[in-house]
Design an enzyme around this catalytic site. Sequence first.
Site, PDB file in Angstrom:
ATOM      1  N   HIS A  26       0.847  -1.197   0.000  1.00 20.60           N
ATOM      2  CA  HIS A  26       0.000   0.000   0.000  1.00 20.60           C
ATOM      3  C   HIS A  26       0.878   1.241   0.000  1.00 20.60           C
ATOM      4  O   HIS A  26       2.059   1.201   0.343  1.00 20.60           O
ATOM      5  CB  HIS A  26      -0.935   0.016   1.225  1.00 20.60           C
ATOM      6  CG  HIS A  26      -0.250   0.418   2.511  1.00 20.60           C
ATOM      7  ND1 HIS A  26      -0.235   1.712   2.968  1.00 20.60           N
ATOM      8  CD2 HIS A  26       0.438  -0.310   3.421  1.00 20.60           C
ATOM      9  CE1 HIS A  26       0.429   1.771   4.121  1.00 20.60           C
ATOM     10  NE2 HIS A  26       0.854   0.559   4.412  1.00 20.60           N
ATOM     11  N   CYS A  27       0.289   2.350  -0.441  1.00 17.70           N
ATOM     12  CA  CYS A  27       0.963   3.639  -0.349  1.00 17.70           C
ATOM     13  C   CYS A  27       0.100   4.542   0.530  1.00 17.70           C
ATOM     14  O   CYS A  27      -0.634   4.054   1.389  1.00 17.70           O
ATOM     15  CB  CYS A  27       1.208   4.240  -1.726  1.00 17.70           C
ATOM     16  SG  CYS A  27      -0.284   4.515  -2.688  1.00 17.70           S
ATOM     17  N   MET A  28       0.141   5.833   0.312  1.00 14.85           N
ATOM     18  CA  MET A  28      -0.577   6.763   1.191  1.00 14.85           C
ATOM     19  C   MET A  28      -2.088   6.653   1.046  1.00 14.85           C
ATOM     20  O   MET A  28      -2.823   6.881   1.998  1.00 14.85           O
ATOM     21  CB  MET A  28      -0.124   8.199   0.885  1.00 14.85           C
ATOM     22  CG  MET A  28      -0.713   9.249   1.798  1.00 14.85           C
ATOM     23  SD  MET A  28      -0.133   9.084   3.487  1.00 14.85           S
ATOM     24  CE  MET A  28      -1.078  10.376   4.290  1.00 14.85           C
ATOM     25  N   ARG A  30      -3.682   4.072  -1.410  1.00 15.84           N
ATOM     26  CA  ARG A  30      -4.152   2.951  -2.222  1.00 15.84           C
ATOM     27  C   ARG A  30      -3.592   1.614  -1.761  1.00 15.84           C
ATOM     28  O   ARG A  30      -2.446   1.527  -1.319  1.00 15.84           O
ATOM     29  CB  ARG A  30      -3.747   3.164  -3.692  1.00 15.84           C
ATOM     30  CG  ARG A  30      -3.926   4.581  -4.156  1.00 15.84           C
ATOM     31  CD  ARG A  30      -3.177   4.859  -5.453  1.00 15.84           C
ATOM     32  NE  ARG A  30      -2.984   6.299  -5.612  1.00 15.84           N
ATOM     33  CZ  ARG A  30      -2.380   6.860  -6.621  1.00 15.84           C
ATOM     34  NH1 ARG A  30      -1.903   6.136  -7.606  1.00 15.84           N
ATOM     35  NH2 ARG A  30      -2.238   8.176  -6.677  1.00 15.84           N
TER      36      ARG A  30
END
Length: 642
Positions: A26-28, A30
């Site tokens: 995951h990122c910030m 998504r």
Amino acid sequence: MSKYQQDSVQLLKLIGGKENIAAVSHCMTRMRFVLNDASRADIAGIEKMKVVKGTFTQAGQFQVIIGNDVSVFYNEFTSYAGIEGVSKDAVKAAAKTNQNPIQKIMGALGEIFAPLIPALICGGLILGFRNVIGEIGFFDGQSLADTSQFWAGMYNFLWLIGEAVFHMLPVGIVWSITKKMGTTQILGIILGLTLVSSQLLNGFAVAGTAAEEIPVWDFGFAQIQMIGYQGQVIAAMMAGFVLVYLEKFFKKHCPEVVSMIVVPFCSLVPAVLIAHTIVGPIGWKIGNAIASVVYSGLMSNFGWLFAGVFGLLYAPVVMTGLHHMTNAIDTQLISLYEGTILWPMIALSNIAQGSSVLAMSVLQKKNERAQQVNVPACISCYLGVTEPALFGVNMKYGFPLICGMIGSALAAMIAVGTGVQAISIGVGGLPGILSIYPQFYVKFLIAMAVAIVIPFVLTIIVGSKKLAPADMAPVEEAVEAEEDTVSEVTVDGRLTAILSGKVIPMEDVPDEVFSQKVMGDGVAIEPTNNTVYAPADADVSVVMEDSKHACGLTMENGMELLIHVGIDTVDMNGDGFQMFVKVGDKVRRGDPLISFDPQKIKAAGHPTITVFAVTEEGDAKNIQFHTGINAEYGKTAVISYE
């Protein structure tokens, strides 16, 4: 029950079950999935989930947009699914399994040549300047170098750099391959040096040297010709991959206690031998064959037709990323024929697409918001970088792209039909003429004129009929003129700039999640400083601890804010970033949040544009976003509300 247990159960089912997930991270904002079978994912069902703000697929990754709470959702999802999350790099590696062979090859070519592009551009400019200094008869047939000792010295001096860039290119290629593949880079550099060593017969002199005069290594039972591979691309790439394979093989099978001694020796020595006996000669022949086919096709009676097709399709090829292969072909053409007929067409395509944007700028001269994209995109395109124009303007409206393609095709046909050749790869666009052999200047200028006029006129004609009034009319900015130079702001109802720089609308951000406002509306800033500051008093609710490129704030009125430095900078894994806060901290307006290194972001191939989004409005009303202004951090109001 945990906060997202039901959502985790539902998402796992809709995505095709645990067995359909090859990797997840995951990122910030998504969740990033690599799926074994993308067709098993029920995209419509996933997008109906209340917790999901949208989905899209990019570079082999299926991305599910959650929002600021993605880290909590990720932890609960992976715990329920019994899946161990992996790093962003592991997800990217797994995503390549979803790419077809052509995509993988072109992706690899792009990653190999990307670090070399600055050197190739610099070398092209230098050779262009040498053209002007030593090849053009300004004074009764004499060049500057013929009439001035200074310019003669400069002409000779510049070749020091030109030779390093183009003749020694195999060194950079092998280094880039080892860097990309994660093996020892110094071994790659040494292998590259053995391909262009001064002990060898220079590769450019082979054709003019009799076979019996070529030096050899004589081993008694066998002889190996001592031939250099200056300027050879395919041979260098093949040698680089041989070294990578050998090093990985010996690292896997060699005991750790002696690996420092065994692995470098057993990797480098055989790689050098194989390079000079097998893959070097084979790569040389392959490279020459490719160059010969391209050259013969373009110089044949039907060359104008090939040129027209190339000029027509080059811009769409750039949009797919497949254009990286032209670097290898161009370099091989230069090595074999001392010039390339391909590069002039690329420069003309840049100009044609830039001319379409110039026409759009004329059509939208009263639309200030559109001009914020049009003007820099046009300048960038005329200087040889087309992506901002292609993605930001021409593809958005459609018809400018087609008009540019038509102009590019016609210009390419003129260039090839008149035999225009470049001495090297250089800067594209209008400065591309510096790379052209002087005897072709006039012919290239005619092709340039076509690349400028035809797309411009076509775009004006079509655009005047197709553009809606809203696209051409001025756009009311929500901020009064005097707010361009707002003095210090400390009252409620104002969020001050998190960075100094030009403030642009969210829809102009080169990322579809932000530009489509999936995460909420806001502004973006093209930064002129390198530290992000708090826009108001707030609590730190989210931070990206590993990548350090983003954070979330929650204000007392319930408004939630997202700050995201750069685009796709999560891939940098924190390199070049420093986070000054942690979850739970209370910050005041003007407190530093994140610092970043703009040069590292650009070197990694990412835009530095920073997103400042309102993801939840809370109790705020009548939120307005002030764009088209030059902001000063901590002072200029960029978001206001009641």
